[in-house]
Write an enzyme that holds these catalytic residues in place. Structure first.
Site, mmCIF file in Angstrom:
data_model
loop_
_atom_site.group_PDB
_atom_site.id
_atom_site.type_symbol
_atom_site.label_atom_id
_atom_site.label_comp_id
_atom_site.label_asym_id
_atom_site.label_seq_id
_atom_site.Cartn_x
_atom_site.Cartn_y
_atom_site.Cartn_z
ATOM 1 N N HIS A 1 -8.157 -4.813 -1.412
ATOM 2 C CA HIS A 1 -6.762 -4.130 -0.953
ATOM 3 C C HIS A 1 -6.188 -5.366 0.025
ATOM 4 O O HIS A 1 -4.923 -5.400 0.141
ATOM 5 C CB HIS A 1 -6.991 -3.086 -0.203
ATOM 6 C CG HIS A 1 -5.997 -2.081 0.258
ATOM 7 N ND1 HIS A 1 -5.038 -1.492 -0.774
ATOM 8 C CD2 HIS A 1 -5.283 -1.885 1.430
ATOM 9 C CE1 HIS A 1 -4.129 -0.695 -0.153
ATOM 10 N NE2 HIS A 1 -4.026 -0.920 0.998
ATOM 11 N N SER B 1 0.825 -1.146 -0.170
ATOM 12 C CA SER B 1 -0.013 0.090 -0.080
ATOM 13 C C SER B 1 0.810 1.150 -0.056
ATOM 14 O O SER B 1 1.805 1.360 -0.977
ATOM 15 C CB SER B 1 -0.892 -0.106 1.158
ATOM 16 O OG SER B 1 -2.040 0.964 1.095
ATOM 17 N N ASP C 1 -9.403 -3.775 -5.541
ATOM 18 C CA ASP C 1 -9.100 -2.875 -4.501
ATOM 19 C C ASP C 1 -9.656 -1.395 -4.538
ATOM 20 O O ASP C 1 -9.759 -0.925 -5.572
ATOM 21 C CB ASP C 1 -7.601 -2.797 -4.647
ATOM 22 C CG ASP C 1 -6.899 -2.204 -3.351
ATOM 23 O OD1 ASP C 1 -7.509 -1.464 -2.831
ATOM 24 O OD2 ASP C 1 -5.592 -2.369 -3.161
#
Length: 716
Positions: free
Chosen positions: A684, A564, A649
C-alpha cells in the site's frame, strides 16, 4: 512531435504536451463474464473479475500487469529526462547524512540515522551521561541497510526494547503486505535468538520480567487483528498462550503500555465503538475491562498519577453528547463509566484529538477552525502554544518521560519544513531542537494562505494554498489539488520537499480539507461518510470551481491527486465532473466499493461497515452503487490519468485499479492518456527505502507536468 525527442535540452524548448502524440496502443485485457450477487438478489456483471488472484500467481493476470508496465515505460520514455530531473531535484534537497531528534528513555537516548547513499535508516541508541546529556557511547540496534540487502521490499513496523534495556524485539515486513515477522536480539551480545513469530501486526509490548512479549496475531486471509498472545523467550512459539481473542470482526486491536508503565492494555476499536482492557505490567494476568464497549461510545485511556485519564465521546453527567470529545478521570480500579468524573469539558467549536500526561501539566492536542493547536493545562491555569502562520500543522512530538517541565512538539506549514521545538511550561522558554534540512530551499520565496470555499449546500470548506512568490491570480497558472476525505483523517498543511519542484515551475498547490476528514470536528467527518459520502466528492469539485473562478488556476490546467480512499475520491470526481480536470493522479485507489464491501474475506471489509455501509443491506447497496467509481464508469470523455498500485497491497488490493483501468479504457471517448503502473514488489505504501519512492513520484509528476503543459525548466 516525434517520440524520438528524448534530450532534456529539447524538452525545455517545447511544450511538453507535444510529447503525447503518436502513442502505441495500450494493453487490452480479456473480458470474462462474471456475476457479482448480493444477498438481497441484486446482480452486477464484472467482466474483469478474473483479474483477482489472492495468491498473486495467475500467469495471465501477471502478464497483463507486466504489459501495462511495459506500456507505461514506452509512453513515458520521452519524459525520462524530465523524470530524472525531478528525481535529482528532490533527492538533491535531502541531507543524506542526518539524524533524527533523540529522545531519552530509561537512561538511553534513541534516534535514527541516515548515511549518505544509503536507502534505509540505522536505529541507534546512546547512553545518557551522568548529567543526562547524550554520550558518545553509541550502539546500533538495527541497520536496515543490512537487513534489507537482497530484498525488493523491507520495512520495520515496530521495535521494542525490554524494560532492563537488554533485549530487542522487532517486527519486519519483506513484501509490503503488512504481515509482520517478529525476531529477537540480545543487545549486549548481538545474538539473534531462534524464536521467530510470523503473521502478526507491528505492535509489541514487553512485560516487566524482560522475557515475556505480548503481540497481536493477524488472520492470514483477512489480516484482521484477532488474538493477543504472549511469548516467553526460549519457548516454542506454537505453545504461545492466547490472552485475548476478539470475536467481533468489525474491530481493530492494538496493545501498549500506559504512561506510568504500570499497565499493559489491549485496545479494540471499530468505527463507532471502543474498549480497553488492562493488566499490571509487573505481574500480567487477567486483562480487566476498563469500561464495557457500547455502540457509539468511543474512548482511549492512559494511566498516570494514580488515576485513569480518558478521552471519550460518551455523554457527560448532564446527559449531553460529546461528539468533539471530552476528557474524564477514573480511579485505578475503575471497571465502568459510572466511575468517570468530568475534567475537560466538551465544546462544540473545539475537537479534542489527544493528550499527553506529565507530572506537572497536561498537553491537549486540539483542532479549532480547521487548524491544530496545543493547549497546556497547568496548576496555575492554561495557555496555548503559539503559531505564526495562517495555515500550519502542529502536533505532539515524542515525549517519552513524564518528569519534565519541557514539552516537545512539531510544527510545519506548506512553506516551513518540519520543525521540532521544546517549550518550558514553567518559563515559556522555547528551544529549537531541529528543523528538517532542505538543501537549496529558501522559505522566503514562497507564500501560503488559507481560504474558505462555500460548498453547494452552504458548508464552509477550508483550503490551504501555497505558491512561489510572484504568482499572479490571473487565471493562467497550473494547479494541483489534493484531498483525502475519509475515516476522519485530517490532511494538514505539511511541508513537502517534493512539491517544491512544482512550485518552482509556477504551479499552485492546494489542499482541500473536505468533509469525511475531521479538520472541522467530528460533524465534519460524520457529514462525509455513509449516506452523506457524496459530500466528500462535491466538496472537492466545488473547491476546484471556486479556485478557478478566483484566478488561482486556469480552467484547463487543473490536476487532482488522491490515494487509497482518496483514490475513491479521484474515481468519483472523474465520473461526476470529468471536464473540470485536465489530469487525475490516483494512487492505490479504492474504486470497486460495492464488490469489495460485499466480500468479508478481503482485509478491512468488516471493519468498515460503519464507514461506507454494509451493501448486504439494500439501502446501503443502492447508495454505495450510486458513487462507486468502477460501477459508474460511462461512455464519456475522461481526463488523462496516472493510476498506480502495488501487487502486494493488503489494504486496496491490486485488482481494483487493474479492473478500473481496463473498463475505463473500454468506455473512454477521449484520446487522453491513461497509464497504469503496478509496483510488483510493494504494498500500500509503495516501494521501501527513502529514495525509491521519489522515483515513483517523479514519474507521476512528470506525467502531470506534460499533461498540464508546464515548463520543464524550474525557476531559480
Amino acid at each position: 512531435m516525434s517520440l524520438r525527442l528524448t534530450t532534456l535540452a529539447l524538452l525545455m524548448t517545447l511544450p511538453l504536451s507535444a510529447l503525447s502524440a503518436d502513442l502505441p496502443p495500450p494493453p487490452d485485457a480479456a473480458k470474462k463474464p462474471h456475476q457479482v450477487k448480493a444477498p438481497h438478489g441484486a446482480t452486477r456483471n464484472d467482466e474483469y473479475y478474473w483479474l483477482r488472484d489472492d495468491k498473486r500467481e495467475n500467469k495471465e493476470m501477471l502478464a497483463y500487469l507486466q504489459a501495462e508496465n511495459a506500456y507505461v515505460d514506452k509512453v513515458m520514455a520521452p519524459l525520462k529526462p524530465l523524470q530524472e530531473a525531478l528525481y535529482n531535484e528532490i533527492v538533491g534537497r535531502i541531507k543524506q547524512d542526518d539524524d533524527s531528534v533523540p529522545y531519552r528513555e530509561r537512561g538511553w537516548w534513541y534516534f535514527t540515522r541516515f548515511k549518505t547513499g544509503q536507502d534505509y535508516a540505522v536505529y541507534v541508541r546512546a547512553r545518557a551521561a551522568a548529567d543526562g546529556s547524550q554520550s558518545q557511547d553509541e550502539q546500533v540496534l538495527l541497520d536496515l541497510n543490512v537487513l534489507a540487502k537482497g530484498k525488493g521490499y523491507y520495512d520495520i513496523g515496530d521495535y521494542e526494547v525490554s524494560q532492563d534495556n537488554r533485549l530487542l524485539a522487532y517486527a519486519e515486513d519483506t513484501n509490503g503486505r503488512r504481515q509482520y515477522t517478529v525476531r529477537f536480539r540480545n543487545l549486549e551480545t548481538g545474538e539473534l535468538y531462534p524464536d521467530v513469530i510470523q503473521g502478526v501486526s507491528p505492535n509489541l509490548v514487553w512485560a516487566d520480567d524482560n522475557k515475556t512479549l505480548f503481540y497481536v496475531e493477524n488472520d492470514p486471509e483477512t489480516l484482521l487483528t484477532v488474538r493477543v498472545k504472549k511469548h516467553v523467550l526460549g519457548t516454542p512459539v506454537a505453545q504461545d498462550a492466547v490472552v485475548y481473542e476478539e470475536k467481533d470482526d468489525s474491530f481493530y486491536m492494538g496493545i501498549g503500555r500506559t504512561r506510568d508503565d504500570k499497565y499493559i492494555c489491549i485496545a479494540v476499536d471499530s468505527t463507532v465503538s471502543s474498549e480497553a482492557r488492562c493488566t499490571p505490567a509487573a505481574n500480567p494476568g487477567e486483562f480487566v475491562v476498563l469500561a464495557p464497549r457500547e455502540r457509539d461510545v468511543e474512548y482511549s485511556a492512559d494511566h498516570h498519577g494514580g488515576r485513569w485519564v480518558i478521552r471519550t465521546n460518551a455523554p457527560g453527567a448532564d446527559g449531553k453528547s460529546a461528539p468533539n470529545y471530552r476528557i474524564v478521570t477514573a480511579p485505578s480500579d475503575s471497571t465502568s463509566r459510572a466511575q468517570w468524573a468530568d475534567w475537560v469539558a466538551h465544546r462544540d467549536d473545539v475537537f479534542i484529538e489527544g493528550f499527553e500526561l506529565f507530572d506537572g501539566f497536561t498537553a491537549i492536542a486540539e483542532r479549532s477552525d480547521g487548524l491544530e493547536r496545543i493547549r497546556l493545562l497547568k496548576k496555575d491555569g492554561e495557555e496555548y502554544v503559539k503559531a505564526d502562520e495562517p495555515a500550519y500543522s502542529m502536533g505532539l512530538a515524542v515525549n517519552s518521560e513524564a518528569d519534565t517541565p519541557w514539552l516537545r512538539y512539531t510544527y510545519t506549514s506548506l512553506t516551513t519544513p518540519s520543525t521540532t521545538y521544546e517549550v518550558n511550561t514553567n518559563t515559556s522558554e522555547r528551544r529549537l531542537l531541529k528543523q528538517q534540512p532542505v538543501i537549496g530551499y529558501d522559505p522566503s520565496k514562497y507564500a501560503t494562505e488559507r481560504v474558505w470555499v462555500t460548498a453547494r449546500d452552504g458548508a464552509k470548506i477550508p483550503v490551504s494554498l501555497v505558491y512561489r512568490k510572484g504568482f499572479k491570480r490571473d487565471g493562467s497558472a497550473a494547479m494541483l489539488q489534493y484531498a483525502y476525505g475519509s475515516y476522519g483523517v485530517s490532511m494538514d498543511p505539511n511541508f513537502s520537499m517534493v512539491n517544491v519542484s512544482l512550485l518552482d515551475r509556477g504551479m499552485v498547490y492546494a489542499i482541500a480539507h473536505i468533509r469525511g476528514g475531521q479538520e472541522m470536528g467530528r460533524k465534519w467527518y460524520d457529514d462525509g461518510k455513509l449516506f452523506r459520502k457524496q459530500n466528500t466528492f462535491t466538496d472537492f469539485i466545488d473547491v476546484t470551481h471556486h479556485l478557478v473562478r478566483e484566478g488561482y488556476a486556469a480552467k484547463d490546467r487543473v490536476a487532482a491527486f488522491g490515494g487509497s480512499a482518496g483514490g475513491l475520491l479521484m474515481g468519483a470526481i472523474s465520473n461526476m465532473a470529468p471536464d473540470t480536470y485536465r489530469v487525475i493522479l490516483s494512487q492505490v485507489p479504492f474504486v470497486d466499493v460495492v464488490t469489495t464491501m460485499l466480500d468479508p474475506t478481503i482485509p478491512l471489509t468488516t471493519n468498515e461497515y460503519d464507514e461506507w455501509g454494509n451493501p448486504e443491506k439494500k439501502d446501503y447497496y443502492d447508495y454505495m452503487l450510486s458513487y462507486s467509481p468502477y460501477d459508474n464508469l460511462s461512455k464519456q470523455a475522461y481526463p488523462a490519468m496516472f493510476v498506480g498500485t502495488g501487487l502486494w497491497d493488503s489494504q486496496v488490493q491490486y485488482w481494483e485499479p487493474a479492473k478500473y483501468v481496463a473498463r475505463l479504457r473500454d468506455l473512454n471517448t477521449s484520446k487522453d492518456l491513461v497509464v497504469f503502473r503496478t509496483n510488483m514488489e510493494a504494498g500500500h505504501g509503495g516501494k521501501s527505502g527513502r529514495f525509491q519512492r521519489f522515483r515513483e513520484q517523479a514519474e507521476m509528476f512528470a506525467f502531470m507536468l506534460d499533461q498540464l503543459g508546464v515548463s520543464a525548466e524550474p525557476q531559480r
